[in-house]
Write a protein that holds these residues in place. Structure first.
Motif: not given
Length: 258
Positions: A197-202
């Motif tokens: 999830h963090a990568l998707r919004y990075k």
């Protein structure tokens, strides 16, 4: 342990605040953009959010009791922790816009089934299926929808069991069957999902780096699945807790929501 992710809003306080703003604007400018109907609509929405909150607490209480029962019977706590959250107003409006639906309380009730949500983090995959099925078997619970991303992971490697339940919330006007989305996952599935999830919004990473990390996460998801399978086998040998291998089925019983 239960983590709450929402702020409570008092309906009477909000109504009084909006009315005061309307009066102030009318005295100052002679007109007010806030109509009585608008105040009533907002109050109705807050009342509905209270119902969603009540449904969320009903489900989480049932889950706590199930966890305690497992501890008594099997000396094993299947639930590591739970997280509860209500969708924010902004998230609800955004989702209604994406679905091209009117922004009304009735429309939200009829079309959104994840306003109230609980994430149940279990220790093992057996625990995921066992707890989900025991909860689904309770007589006042209705299973509306099941998506088993453990048996059928998403293409990016995401694994979790999503079940939408309807549970009665008893108000002065009677029982209101209200949907709650429950996501069951293991500890490993959860920390993988948090990183994905963090990568998707990075958004500030180059596309090549994002693609590289996405592939690495997919490899990690497969590796974690293998590790979990091995640990599950050991757990079964040393613990007599129920073994779960199948998701709940949707319910044939029909109860009107709201």
């Amino acid at each position: 342990m239960i983590l709450d992710r929402q702020n409570r809003v008092n309906t009477n306080e909000l109504r009084a605040r909006l009315s005061a703003i309307a009066d102030e604007l009318e005295q100052r400018d002679g007109t007010s953009p806030i109509e009585t109907a608008d105040v009533d609509a907002v109050s109705e929405f807050i009342d509905q959010m209270q119902v969603y909150e009540g449904a969320m607490y009903e489900i989480s209480t049932k889950l706590e009791i199930l966890d305690s029962e497992f501890q008594v019977h099997f000396s094993h706590d299947p639930i590591h922790h739970m997280e509860r959250r209500l969708k924010s107003i902004d998230s609800i409006i955004d989702k209604m816009h994406r679905k091209h639906l009117p922004i009304t309380v009735r429309s939200v009730r009829d079309n959104l089934f994840d306003v109230a949500g609980i994430r149940v983090i279990c220790n093992y995959r057996d625990d995921v299926y066992s707890v989900a099925n025991y909860l689904s078997a309770q007589s006042d619970i209705q299973v509306l929808r099941v998506k088993d991303y453990i048996l059928n992971p998403k293409q990016n490697g995401y694994r979790s069991l999503h079940v939408i339940y309807a549970v009665p919330v008893f108000l002065s006007s009677g029982a209101h069957y209200t949907p709650v989305e429950v996501q069951f996952r293991t500890i490993a599935m959860d920390y993988w999902a948090s990183l994905e999830h963090a990568l998707r919004y990075k958004t500030d990473l180059p596309d090549a780096r994002l693609s590289e990390h996405s592939q690495t996460l997919l490899d990690c998801a497969r590796a974690l699945q293998n590790v979990e399978t091995q640990m599950q086998s050991i757990h079964r040998d040393i613990n007599g807790a129920p073994q779960g291998t199948q998701a709940p089925s949707t319910d044939d019983r029909t109860r009107p929501l709201g």
